[in-house]
Design a protein around this motif. Structure first.
Motif, PDB file in Angstrom:
ATOM      1  N   ILE A  19      16.405 114.918   4.465  1.00  0.00           N
ATOM      2  CA  ILE A  19      17.227 114.875   3.176  1.00  0.00           C
ATOM      3  C   ILE A  19      16.582 115.195   1.970  1.00  0.00           C
ATOM      4  CG2 ILE A  19      18.051 112.875   1.681  1.00  0.00           C
ATOM      5  CD1 ILE A  19      18.983 111.653   4.367  1.00  0.00           C
ATOM      6  N   VAL A  20      15.295 114.818   1.776  1.00  0.00           N
ATOM      7  CA  VAL A  20      14.334 115.221   0.509  1.00  0.00           C
ATOM      8  C   VAL A  20      13.956 116.476   0.421  1.00  0.00           C
ATOM      9  CG1 VAL A  20      12.345 114.537   1.001  1.00  0.00           C
ATOM     10  CG2 VAL A  20      13.078 114.063  -1.222  1.00  0.00           C
ATOM     11  N   ASP A  23      15.469 118.953  -2.313  1.00  0.00           N
ATOM     12  CA  ASP A  23      15.098 118.742  -3.797  1.00  0.00           C
ATOM     13  C   ASP A  23      13.770 118.858  -4.028  1.00  0.00           C
ATOM     14  OD1 ASP A  23      17.426 117.690  -3.884  1.00  0.00           O
ATOM     15  OD2 ASP A  23      17.036 115.391  -3.532  1.00  0.00           O
ATOM     16  N   SER A  96      15.260 109.309  -5.175  1.00  0.00           N
ATOM     17  CA  SER A  96      16.580 109.468  -4.678  1.00  0.00           C
ATOM     18  C   SER A  96      16.805 109.806  -3.241  1.00  0.00           C
ATOM     19  CB  SER A  96      17.300 110.799  -5.707  1.00  0.00           C
ATOM     20  OG  SER A  96      18.221 111.368  -5.192  1.00  0.00           O
ATOM     21  N   GLY A  97      16.029 110.586  -2.644  1.00  0.00           N
ATOM     22  CA  GLY A  97      15.850 110.770  -1.144  1.00  0.00           C
ATOM     23  C   GLY A  97      15.739 109.687  -0.392  1.00  0.00           C
ATOM     24  N   GLU A  99      16.719 106.701  -1.320  1.00  0.00           N
ATOM     25  CA  GLU A  99      17.988 105.884  -1.445  1.00  0.00           C
ATOM     26  C   GLU A  99      18.925 106.682  -0.661  1.00  0.00           C
ATOM     27  OE1 GLU A  99      18.891 102.650  -2.704  1.00  0.00           O
ATOM     28  OE2 GLU A  99      16.738 102.786  -2.797  1.00  0.00           O
ATOM     29  N   ARG A 100      19.231 107.820  -0.603  1.00  0.00           N
ATOM     30  CA  ARG A 100      20.281 108.385   0.150  1.00  0.00           C
ATOM     31  C   ARG A 100      19.931 108.135   1.710  1.00  0.00           C
ATOM     32  NH1 ARG A 100      19.506 113.566  -2.986  1.00  0.00           N
ATOM     33  NH2 ARG A 100      18.075 114.118  -1.297  1.00  0.00           N
ATOM     34  N   THR A 101      18.572 108.425   2.146  1.00  0.00           N
ATOM     35  CA  THR A 101      18.248 108.109   3.528  1.00  0.00           C
ATOM     36  C   THR A 101      18.717 106.567   3.874  1.00  0.00           C
ATOM     37  OG1 THR A 101      16.498 109.543   3.502  1.00  0.00           O
ATOM     38  CG2 THR A 101      16.514 107.979   5.238  1.00  0.00           C
ATOM     39  N   LYS A 102      18.366 105.508   2.885  1.00  0.00           N
ATOM     40  CA  LYS A 102      18.691 103.985   3.441  1.00  0.00           C
ATOM     41  C   LYS A 102      20.240 103.930   3.194  1.00  0.00           C
ATOM     42  CE  LYS A 102      14.797 101.607   1.124  1.00  0.00           C
ATOM     43  NZ  LYS A 102      14.408 100.800  -0.243  1.00  0.00           N
ATOM     44  N   ASN A 103      20.911 104.639   2.326  1.00  0.00           N
ATOM     45  CA  ASN A 103      22.315 104.417   2.319  1.00  0.00           C
ATOM     46  C   ASN A 103      22.971 104.913   3.619  1.00  0.00           C
ATOM     47  OD1 ASN A 103      22.068 102.878  -0.095  1.00  0.00           O
ATOM     48  ND2 ASN A 103      22.289 104.693  -1.490  1.00  0.00           N
ATOM     49  N   ARG A 104      22.909 106.066   3.839  1.00  0.00           N
ATOM     50  CA  ARG A 104      23.561 106.743   4.967  1.00  0.00           C
ATOM     51  C   ARG A 104      22.971 107.682   5.683  1.00  0.00           C
ATOM     52  NH1 ARG A 104      26.498 109.708   0.548  1.00  0.00           N
ATOM     53  NH2 ARG A 104      25.884 111.824   1.248  1.00  0.00           N
ATOM     54  N   GLY A 105      21.756 108.358   5.340  1.00  0.00           N
ATOM     55  CA  GLY A 105      21.194 109.425   6.018  1.00  0.00           C
ATOM     56  C   GLY A 105      20.599 108.889   7.231  1.00  0.00           C
TER      57      GLY A 105
END
Length: 176
Positions: A19-20, A23, A96-97, A99-105
């Motif tokens: 995911i990261v 970025d 940010s990476g 958070e995105r991983t925790k939320n749905r990634g």
């Protein structure tokens, strides 16, 4: 279920690295203005050329924190071990990476893995099951209280009443 899977279940760290990555590559491309041309050339020369090696480097930085998802600590590890010119923008990209991983990634990576490998949690709520214990040693038993089919896991209560998350690939037998 065989222990020889096509590829292992994804870890949080591997999902984070996937995911990261973009970025961090964008951050690297903007680094010359911040650190100067000579330092930038030296920094770029030390980066891996293959994408898989780059992702492994990010994954290792995440794992080095033993489950601590603190973006500043991950960036500091990149700085101390690999001499990265860490700044606020990199810390923000990592945060940010995370958070995105925790939320749905992470869940999306596990769902993709389940679809690819065909791994299933073959029990339903109320079934008695046996599964491999920690590190695949021994066998434990309990009753299924909840099943999350998309990621092939189930919550099981053992004989002591403890709720445990069991992976589908660790199930040995199911009895209704």
């Amino acid at each position: 279920m065989s222990l020889l899977l096509k590829r292992p279940r994804p870890s949080f760290a591997s999902a984070f690295a996937e995911i990261v990555r973009d970025d961090v590559v964008l951050w690297i491309s903007k680094s010359e203005a911040r650190i100067g041309a000579a330092a930038y050339k030296s920094f770029i020369a030390g980066l891996p050329t293959e994408d898989s090696t780059f992702k492994l480097m990010l994954e290792t930085a995440m794992r080095g924190n033993s489950g601590d998802h603190d973006a500043f600590r991950i960036a500091t590890d990149l700085q101390s071990h690999l001499d990265w010119p860490v700044d606020q923008e990199l810390v923000h990209a990592i945060a940010s990476g995370v958070e995105r991983t925790k939320n749905r990634g992470y869940r999306a990576a596990m769902i993709a893995w389940v679809m690819e490998t065909g791994t299933r949690f073959d029990a339903k709520t109320g079934d008695s099951v046996a599964w491999r214990g920690d590190n695949f040693t021994g066998q434990r038993a309990g009753k299924v209280v909840e099943v999350d089919r998309p990621i092939a896991t189930g919550t099981v209560t053992d004989s002591y009443g403890a709720k445990l998350l069991i992976l589908g690939e660790n199930l040995i037998k199911v009895a209704a």
